[in-house]
Motif scaffolding. Structure first.
Motif, short mmCIF file in Angstrom:
data_model
loop_
_atom_site.label_atom_id
_atom_site.label_comp_id
_atom_site.label_asym_id
_atom_site.label_seq_id
_atom_site.Cartn_x
_atom_site.Cartn_y
_atom_site.Cartn_z
N ARG A 1 0.82 -1.21 0.00
CA ARG A 1 0.00 0.00 0.00
C ARG A 1 0.86 1.26 0.00
O ARG A 1 0.73 2.13 0.85
N ASN A 2 1.73 1.35 -1.00
CA ASN A 2 2.51 2.54 -1.28
C ASN A 2 2.38 2.84 -2.77
O ASN A 2 1.42 2.36 -3.42
N ASN A 3 3.28 3.60 -3.30
CA ASN A 3 3.28 3.92 -4.73
C ASN A 3 4.58 3.46 -5.39
O ASN A 3 5.11 4.11 -6.29
N LEU A 4 5.08 2.33 -4.94
CA LEU A 4 6.35 1.81 -5.44
C LEU A 4 6.20 1.35 -6.89
O LEU A 4 5.18 0.75 -7.27
N THR A 5 7.23 1.60 -7.69
CA THR A 5 7.21 1.26 -9.11
C THR A 5 8.41 0.36 -9.44
O THR A 5 9.18 -0.02 -8.56
N GLY A 6 8.55 0.08 -10.74
CA GLY A 6 9.67 -0.75 -11.18
C GLY A 6 9.43 -2.21 -10.91
O GLY A 6 8.30 -2.65 -10.60
N SER A 7 10.48 -2.99 -11.00
CA SER A 7 10.36 -4.45 -10.85
C SER A 7 10.70 -4.87 -9.42
O SER A 7 11.26 -4.11 -8.64
N ILE A 8 10.32 -6.10 -9.10
CA ILE A 8 10.72 -6.69 -7.83
C ILE A 8 12.20 -7.07 -7.97
O ILE A 8 12.56 -7.84 -8.87
N PRO A 9 13.09 -6.56 -7.11
CA PRO A 9 14.52 -6.83 -7.31
C PRO A 9 14.86 -8.31 -7.14
O PRO A 9 14.34 -8.99 -6.24
N ALA A 10 15.72 -8.81 -8.02
CA ALA A 10 16.13 -10.22 -7.95
C ALA A 10 16.85 -10.53 -6.64
O ALA A 10 16.82 -11.67 -6.15
N SER A 11 17.46 -9.51 -6.05
CA SER A 11 18.23 -9.71 -4.81
C SER A 11 17.35 -10.16 -3.66
O SER A 11 17.85 -10.61 -2.61
N ILE A 12 16.03 -10.07 -3.85
CA ILE A 12 15.12 -10.47 -2.76
C ILE A 12 15.26 -11.96 -2.48
O ILE A 12 14.91 -12.44 -1.40
N GLY A 13 15.82 -12.70 -3.48
CA GLY A 13 16.03 -14.13 -3.28
C GLY A 13 17.07 -14.44 -2.23
O GLY A 13 17.22 -15.60 -1.80
N ASN A 14 17.83 -13.44 -1.77
CA ASN A 14 18.85 -13.64 -0.73
C ASN A 14 18.25 -13.75 0.67
O ASN A 14 18.95 -14.13 1.61
N LEU A 15 16.96 -13.41 0.80
CA LEU A 15 16.36 -13.34 2.13
C LEU A 15 15.85 -14.72 2.53
O LEU A 15 14.64 -14.98 2.58
N GLY A 16 16.75 -15.59 2.85
CA GLY A 16 16.43 -16.99 3.09
C GLY A 16 15.59 -17.24 4.32
O GLY A 16 14.96 -18.31 4.43
N TYR A 17 15.56 -16.32 5.28
CA TYR A 17 14.77 -16.52 6.51
C TYR A 17 13.36 -15.89 6.40
O TYR A 17 12.58 -15.99 7.35
N LEU A 18 13.10 -15.28 5.26
CA LEU A 18 11.84 -14.52 5.12
C LEU A 18 10.63 -15.46 5.20
O LEU A 18 10.56 -16.48 4.50
N THR A 19 9.68 -15.14 6.06
CA THR A 19 8.43 -15.90 6.17
C THR A 19 7.23 -15.10 5.63
O THR A 19 6.25 -15.69 5.19
N THR A 20 7.33 -13.79 5.67
CA THR A 20 6.23 -12.94 5.20
C THR A 20 6.77 -11.92 4.21
O THR A 20 7.69 -11.16 4.54
N LEU A 21 6.18 -11.89 3.00
CA LEU A 21 6.56 -10.90 1.98
C LEU A 21 5.30 -10.25 1.44
O LEU A 21 4.53 -10.87 0.70
N TYR A 22 5.08 -9.00 1.88
CA TYR A 22 3.90 -8.24 1.46
C TYR A 22 4.34 -7.08 0.57
O TYR A 22 4.89 -6.09 1.07
N LEU A 23 4.08 -7.22 -0.74
CA LEU A 23 4.37 -6.13 -1.68
C LEU A 23 3.08 -5.69 -2.40
O LEU A 23 3.14 -4.99 -3.40
#
Length: 781
Positions: free
Chosen positions: A60-82
């Motif tokens: 719930r922002n105004n973010l643009t562009g693509s989802i960065p590939a680097s997000i794959g580094n977040l190995g402990y991530l349980t919740t991803l809300y974009l």
């Protein structure tokens, strides 16, 4: 100093600008909440440096562009809300590396491309929300590997292909949303395994199978939506017995089944829409036992029988739509107890009788549509009690008498349609007091006189239709009338004004001074005539009358000696006779437009611009008596009746040289011509055909039941049903018509088109047989 920060929560503020790249320096962060702000620009690649991150919420922002590939580094991530941003491009393949992910929400963006098959590696996912994007391609079979999935929402995308059967493996699913895509094929039978489903929505696709059994096997299904597909077959018993249902939408499919057997009692049901299907049979009384039901929609099916009075048991009903079915009988009086109703649609059925006064108790009613039935009687004045009514449609019925003035008290009314009835009298001035009225249809009735001056104040009016009445005088000086198309004004006695196709009004009194001046001039004229000229005018009148009598004695043509035959033209018949002879060039064959059993029909364009049809009697000597009998029968019948589905007789002429009848000219030709002409048959669609049947039926009903002496046509055939340019049917050719005597039995000889016997003949024969075996004092044919 902040590099040891573990939790950062800045959500629900008014933060603007971009997320700084320096955020990647917070290496100990486990929680980052920036949702519900006004952040813009792209997500920085440095977000991938937060390797300890467990919860990330940038929604719930105004973010643009693509989802960065680097997000794959977040190995402990349980919740991803974009979700609910303006992110674009495709979902990165690197997302498969988030093996700890439990909740993934990317909905409400502009993501494109296909759903990556690698998503099947996220074995811990319980929630996958990809809805409201522009994703394309098929749903990958690999989704069936997400055995922990509870919520799956892929709706409002451009997904194609079939629904993968592997989704049937997701035994923990409670919510499955696939609606508003372009999915095709069948609903997999293995969906019977989804025994924990509470929400199942596949509406707005192109599915074409049966609904699988077992969808509500455990009685947990609350919402089942499958509207706007091509589903076939009956409703499975697992659904008809599903007492947990709260909301059901199955409209616009090809489902079938018996309405009296295939549905049970649903104590929790709030909303059901079964419209635009092929359901048949009578309505079940069980619907009245659904005490929490607020909306019942079953329009455009083949439901028959009467409306059950038991519906009154559904006391919370606010919407009842049973339109476009085969319902018969009267409107139940008990419907007046459904005081929560604000939308009642019973149009396009075969309902009869009056509008029950009890319906006036529906004080919350906003929309009332009873159009296209066989309702009769007068329009009740109790309509004034509908204090919230916005739309009232009573068109295409058989309502008679005048419009009740009480309608002018419904101040909320925005649309009023009373077209195609048998209403008579003047238009009440109270209609002009409806200041919220936007559309008004009074067409195809028998209103006469002028349009009330109160209409000049109707500033909200945008659309009108007063065609085919007997109205005269000037149009109201408002935009709706002045800019109305000629089709909305034509077919009246003498409307005038600046609108297209109308004559200009000759005089118009604009103020009180002019009116007073006119009265003074009139008074002086009257005094002059009576005081000075009256004796002279009397003498002159006597002389002219004597001279005319002598001339008429010498030249007067012989007339048919027959009872109840009278002229209905109020102007110079001799002049009209001469005009007809002249414009048809003495009934030249080139003006011939048809031929009947006892006369030939010609088109006559009169000097005043009026076009009429002239039926000239055959001159064969051998059947003079038959011709004369048909001639007088037609005059007798058409001067006794007046109905918008019966051809109008303007006048007749009986002369030793030419005897003829003069009617309105109907440019659409006959039903027989339309059905035998390739070009005409293309535009003669189903709606026009149904309206033709209704028009003929209304005319016959009027002749049989509403005339002082019932009239039997005895020759209803395709050549005797004529159309105007709008395909409104008119019965013609009353040469074989007979009047029935209500005080005695009746017998008529066989009559009709050679090789054809109208349905009325068989009914007449049946009634004669009945009378011979069971004598009665009155028999209607």
């Amino acid at each position: 100093m902040l590099r040891s920060l573990v939790d950062l929560a800045l959500s629900r503020n008014n933060l603007t600008g971009s997320i700084p790249a320096s955020i990647g320096n917070l290496g100990y962060l486990t929680t980052l909440y920036l949702h519900d702000n006004q952040l813009s620009e792209s997500i920085p690649q440095e977000i991938g440096m937060l390797r300890s991150l467990v919860d990330l919420a940038l929604s719930r922002n105004n973010l643009t562009g693509s989802i960065p590939a680097s997000i794959g580094n977040l190995g402990y991530l349980t919740t991803l809300y974009l979700h609910d941003n303006q992110l674009s491009e495709s979902i990165p393949q690197e997302i498969e590396m988030l093996r700890s992910l439990v909740d993934l929400a990317l909905s409400g963006n502009n993501l494109t491309g296909s759903i990556p098959t690698s998503i099947g590696n996220l074995g811990n996912l319980t929630t996958l929300y990809l809805y409201d994007n522009q994703l394309s391609g098929s749903i990958p079979q690999e989704i069936g590997m997400l055995r922990s999935l509870v919520n799956l929402a892929l709706s409002r995308n451009n997904l194609t292909g079939s629904i993968p059967a592997s989704i049937g493996n997701l035994g923990n699913l409670t919510t499955l949303y696939l609606y508003d895509n372009r999915l095709s094929g069948s609903i997999p039978l293995v969906f019977n395994n989804l025994t924990h489903l509470t929400e199942f929505d596949i509406g707005g696709n192109m599915l074409n199978s049966h609904i699988p059994e077992g969808l509500c096997f455990n009685g947990l299904l609350v919402n089942f939506t499958a509207n706007d597909n091509n589903l076939i077959g009956p409703i499975p018993k697992s659904l008809t017995n599903c007492s947990s249902l709260y909301r059901v939408r199955l409209e616009r499919n090809q489902l079938s089944g018996n309405m009296s057997k295939d549905f049970g009692i649903y104590p929790s049901l709030d909303y059901i829409d079964l419209s635009h299907n092929n359901f048949y049979g009578e309505l079940s009384k069980n619907w009245g036992k659904c005490h929490n039901l607020t909306s019942l929609k079953m329009s455009n099916n083949k439901i028959s029988g009467k409306i059950p009075s038991d519906l009154v048991g559904a006391t919370k009903l606010s919407i009842l739509d049973l339109s476009s079915n085969h319902l018969v009988g009267e409107i139940p009086l008990k419907l007046g107890r459904l005081v929560s109703l604000f939308n009642l649609k019973l149009d396009d059925n075969y309902l009869v009788g009056n509008i029950p006064p009890e319906l006036s108790k529906l004080s919350n009613l906003e929309n009332l549509n009873l159009a296209a039935n066989n309702l009769s009687g007068s329009i009740p004045g109790e309509l004034r009690d509908y204090l919230k009514l916005m739309n009232l449609n009573l068109s295409n019925n058989r309502f008679g008498k005048s419009i009740p003035t009480e309608i002018g008290q419904i101040n909320t009314l925005q649309s009023l349609d009373l077209g195609n009835n048998l209403l008579i009298g003047k238009i009440p001035k109270q209609i002009g007091e409806l200041q919220s009225l936007e559309t008004l249809n009074l067409s195809h009735n028998e209103f006469f006189g002028s349009i009330p001056s109160s209409f000049n104040k109707m500033a909200s009016l945008t659309s009108i239709d007063v065609s085919y009445n007997q109205l005269e005088g000037p149009l109201p000086n408002i935009k709706a009338f002045q800019e109305a198309p000629f089709e909305a004004l034509k077919g009246n006695k003498g409307l005038c004004g600046n609108a297209t196709g109308l004559k200009t009004c000759l005089t118009k009194l604009n103020n009180g001074d002019v009116e007073k001046k006119g009265k003074k001039v009139m008074l002086l004229t009257v005094l002059l005539v009576f005081g000075i000229l009256f004796p002279l005018l009397m003498v002159l009148g006597i002389l002219m009358a004597f001279r005319k009598k002598v001339r008429n004695t010498k030249n007067k043509p012989s007339r048919v000696n027959h009872d109840n035959v009278f002229a209905i033209w109020s102007y110079d018949g001799k002049l009209v006779y001469e005009n007809i002879i002249e414009v048809t060039e003495n009934f030249s064959a080139k003006y011939c437009v048809g031929e009947g059993g006892y006369g030939t029909v010609y088109r006559a364009d009169l000097p005043n611009g009026q076009v009429v049809a002239v039926k000239k009697l055959h001159a064969t000597l051998d059947d003079d008596w038959a011709n004369l009998k048909g001639f007088t029968s037609e005059i007798h019948a058409l001067t006794e009746i007046r109905h918008h589905n019966i051809v109008k007789l303007y006048g007749y002429c009986s002369h030793p040289r030419h005897s003829f009848l003069v009617y309105e000219f109907l440019e659409g030709g006959s039903l027989g011509k339309v059905l035998s002409t390739d070009d005409d048959i293309v535009v003669f669609d189903w709606i026009k055909r149904v309206n033709t049947v209704k028009g003929v039926a209304n005319a016959l009903s009027y002749m049989h039941h509403d005339c002082f002496q019932p009239i039997i046509h005895r020759d209803i055939s395709s050549k005797n049903v004529l159309f105007d340019l709008e395909y409104v049917a008119h019965i013609s050719d009353f040469g074989t018509a007979r009047f029935m005597n209500l005080n005695s039995s009746n017998w008529t000889s066989f009559a009709g088109t050679f090789g054809y016997a109208a349905p009325g003949i068989y009914f007449s024969i049946a009634m004669i047989y009945f009378q011979l075996n069971y004598p009665c004092s009155v028999c209607s044919f």
